[in-house]
Enzyme design. Structure first.
Site, mmCIF file in Angstrom:
data_model
loop_
_atom_site.group_PDB
_atom_site.id
_atom_site.type_symbol
_atom_site.label_atom_id
_atom_site.label_comp_id
_atom_site.label_asym_id
_atom_site.label_seq_id
_atom_site.Cartn_x
_atom_site.Cartn_y
_atom_site.Cartn_z
ATOM 1 N N SER A 112 0.793 -1.225 0.000
ATOM 2 C CA SER A 112 0.000 0.000 0.000
ATOM 3 C C SER A 112 0.828 1.280 0.000
ATOM 4 O O SER A 112 1.595 1.529 -0.910
ATOM 5 C CB SER A 112 -0.958 -0.026 1.181
ATOM 6 O OG SER A 112 -1.846 1.037 1.104
ATOM 7 N N HIS A 113 0.705 2.063 1.078
ATOM 8 C CA HIS A 113 1.362 3.365 1.153
ATOM 9 C C HIS A 113 2.795 3.259 1.666
ATOM 10 O O HIS A 113 3.461 4.274 1.809
ATOM 11 C CB HIS A 113 0.559 4.265 2.080
ATOM 12 C CG HIS A 113 0.395 3.644 3.436
ATOM 13 N ND1 HIS A 113 -0.439 2.576 3.660
ATOM 14 C CD2 HIS A 113 0.994 3.901 4.620
ATOM 15 C CE1 HIS A 113 -0.356 2.211 4.927
ATOM 16 N NE2 HIS A 113 0.510 3.001 5.540
HETATM 17 C C1 VG1 Z 1 -3.403 2.118 8.320
HETATM 18 C C2 VG1 Z 1 -4.520 3.115 8.480
HETATM 19 C C3 VG1 Z 1 -5.860 2.438 8.275
HETATM 20 C C4 VG1 Z 1 -5.886 1.731 6.916
HETATM 21 C C5 VG1 Z 1 -4.713 0.798 6.805
HETATM 22 C C6 VG1 Z 1 -4.619 0.161 5.437
HETATM 23 O O1 VG1 Z 1 -3.506 1.133 9.322
HETATM 24 O O2 VG1 Z 1 -4.469 3.724 9.728
HETATM 25 O O3 VG1 Z 1 -6.877 3.391 8.376
HETATM 26 O O4 VG1 Z 1 -7.079 1.016 6.757
HETATM 27 O O5 VG1 Z 1 -3.507 1.498 7.047
HETATM 28 O O6 VG1 Z 1 -4.544 1.142 4.457
HETATM 29 P P1 VG1 Z 1 -2.649 1.186 10.682
HETATM 30 O O7 VG1 Z 1 -3.010 -0.076 11.405
HETATM 31 O O8 VG1 Z 1 -1.225 1.295 10.297
HETATM 32 O O9 VG1 Z 1 -3.101 2.408 11.397
HETATM 33 V V1 VG1 Z 1 -3.887 0.750 2.953
HETATM 34 O O10 VG1 Z 1 -4.012 2.037 1.986
HETATM 35 O O11 VG1 Z 1 -2.452 0.277 3.510
HETATM 36 O O12 VG1 Z 1 -4.601 -0.589 2.490
HETATM 37 CO CO CO Z 2 -3.428 1.553 0.105
#
Ligand code: VG1
Ligand code: CO
Length: 539
Positions: A112-113
């Site tokens: 993801s990010h």
């Molecule tokens: C993070 C965000 C959450 C999101 C998740 C997946 O999780 O806070 O809101 O759903 O990433 O996003 P965490 O547990 O690190 O707070 V993505 O765009 O990675 O699918």
């Molecule tokens: Co993502």
């Protein structure tokens, strides 16, 4: 052609908030992907007659891992894989392909990010037939299986050519290579008023979309430039690169710096947006103006009637507990259902399937609707463009008018990164133990009304999930603490702050949250326990 290979388990293959995410170097270890995939296949059981969707965001190892998955799915007896051309598919597009083809599930290869490349992260998201990621009950079973897996099955064949569209047979399994953009674009055309947005661009409206060298480039070029007529060059960083060109593909004020600098310069376009690595997150900007994701969800919900697909009404809306309460006021005004769930899109799936909600969102730059079962970056951008086209108002005007109508939730998230896992766990446990003492106390002038763990009881499957700690104040302000579940090393403590004002609409969020920040730091003893007096990332 089918080989059975002996393997030894890894102990760290537990999925987090959204799939398995690890350092690329960890994933490169022998049989790492094989163990994980075989564990999933073992938990599914018989793969006979089953169809899965596979693609990824193009990051380093996407191409290698996808070949392993193809050869293993075939060896385990799957009937068919639907694969994005050259192994590419965004997370929202993947959800759509699962639903459209009534597939049994799918795999999106993405962290993801998180940054990509050899020194970045790799990941695998696993969805079931709902089009959404599997519930924790299933990921727990898979984790148990990864601790015991002793062998995996794989077809001993050459790599499959994923560049040609069409169907081929590989080791007794069908592979259909599809254009990952086509179905997604058709879906967007059914939801939004493309003609109205086209007219907007014909009249000289300008935008910049930053794909951050990740998966959404081809989707964005097709939709914004080719179909909607945004000037060529409106989509930047539009070629997916294995290391995202060194960018950290997280669309926020810190990491989407190039776009933010542009939108806050005198050359700014009328509208700015960015998506993350796998295309499920979005950031919305106007010239010199940033819309918080929490406000974006509230504004989208308030304007549902401007969008063709939603104009006849929406069931309701949900947000993660950490997201600001802005959308709650909109739900109340419209008399629609309202739900608060733990962090992670999978918690929205039951609510959408049972027609309790249509829209949902998270503070982490995720917004979406029941058109699929994932958050959807380009959908959110099109939603904003459609609002602008329908109202003739700017991003800033739309947001300010929203605040005038509903008041403003000042909202900022503070991330304390790279904290020792044991320290972070203890901080949370000790804080939870102290929370019952807080109600009634006045700290920095704010009186605590209630404090405790956030517990979600799913109205559909009746599962119960604890996620994070919340301190609520009498004036509506809130502090939420949670540990991130998407990192690949150490712990990240996330602290989410909110303060509501009905009348002060033009203040600086950090200034408005000065006292709440002090309380948050002191109550959790963050400086004493982590050595950090400031957050590493503020969004
Ligand atoms: C993070 C965000 C959450 C999101 C998740 C997946 O999780 O806070 O809101 O759903 O990433 O996003 P965490 O547990 O690190 O707070 V993505 O765009 O990675 O699918
Ligand atoms: Co993502």
């Amino acid at each position: 052609m089918i080989k059975t290979v002996a393997t030894t388990p890894y102990t760290d293959q537990k999925m987090g908030t959204a799939g398995l995410r690890r350092k690329s170097q960890t994933v490169l270890q022998p049989n790492y992907v094989e163990n994980f995939m075989q564990s999933i296949f073992n938990v599914i059981g018989d793969l006979k007659g089953k169809t899965f969707v596979v693609g990824g965001d193009g990051r380093f190892y996407n191409d290698t891992a996808i070949q392993k998955i193809i050869k293993m799915a075939a060896a385990n007896g799957a009937a068919k894989l639907i694969v994005g051309q050259n192994g590419f598919m965004s997370t929202p597009a993947g959800s759509n392909v699962i639903l459209k083809n009534k597939a049994d599930g799918g795999f999106i290869l993405s962290a993801s990010h998180n940054p990509g490349g050899k020194s970045g992260d790799f990941g695998i998201k696993y969805s079931n037939a709902s089009g959404g990621q599997i519930p924790s009950s299933v990921s727990d079973k898979i984790y148990q299986e990864t601790l015991n897996v002793k062998e995996y099955k794989i077809c001993d064949i050459e790599d499959v050519d994923l560049s040609r569209l069409g169907t081929q047979e590989v080791c007794g399994m069908q592979i259909e290579v599809i254009d990952p953009v086509k179905d997604y674009v058709e879906m967007m055309q059914q939801i939004f008023d493309f003609a109205a947005i086209r007219r907007l661009f014909e009249n000289g409206f300008t935008m910049r979309f930053d794909a951050m060298n990740a998966v959404t480039g081809p989707y964005a070029r097709k939709i914004f430039e080719e179909l909607l007529g945004a000037p060529e060059g409106s989509v930047v960083n539009d070629t997916p690169l294995p290391d995202f060109g060194g960018l950290h593909p997280d669309p926020n004020m810190v990491y989407a710096k190039e776009l933010v600098d542009f939108m806050f310069s005198d050359k700014a376009a009328d509208f700015g947006a960015a998506n993350d690595g796998d295309g499920d997150r979005n950031m919305i900007l106007g010239p010199g103006f940033f819309v918080t994701p929490s406000d974006s969800l509230a504004i989208i919900t308030d304007n549902f009637n401007l969008i063709p697909a939603y104009k006849n009404g929406i069931y309701g809306v949900a947000k993660s507990a950490a997201t600001s309460t802005a959308v709650a006021r909109v739900a109340q005004t419209h008399g629609i259902g309202y739900y608060e769930v733990p962090t992670g899109w999978k918690y929205f799936v039951n609510l959408m399937d049972s027609k309790r909600i249509t829209f949902c969102g998270e503070e982490s730059f995720g917004t979406g609707s029941s058109h699929i079962r994932e958050k959807d970056g380009i959908w959110a951008v099109l939603f904003w463009l459609n609002i602008i086209a329908a109202t003739g108002k700017s991003v800033e005007q739309i947001t300010r008018e929203h605040w005038q109508k509903y008041g403003r939730s000042y909202y900022v998230r503070f991330d304390f990164e790279g904290v020792d896992t044991a320290v972070a766990d203890k901080l949370m446990a000790d804080l939870e133990a102290r929370l019952p003492e807080l109600p009634g106390q006045t700290l920095e002038g704010f009186t605590v009304s209630d404090a405790g763990a956030f517990v979600y009881n799913d109205p559909v499957d009746h599962s119960s999930t604890k996620n994070g700690l919340i301190i609520r104040f009498a004036d509506g302000s809130r502090i939420v603490y949670r540990l991130s579940g998407t990192g690949s090393s150490g712990a990240t403590i996330r602290v989410y702050l909110e303060r509501y004002s009905k009348t002060d609409l033009n203040d600086d969020p950090l200034k408005m949250l000065t006292e709440i920040f002090k309380i948050a730091m002191a109550v959790a003893e963050i400086p004493e326990r982590t050595g950090k007096h400031q957050a590493d990332v503020v969004t």
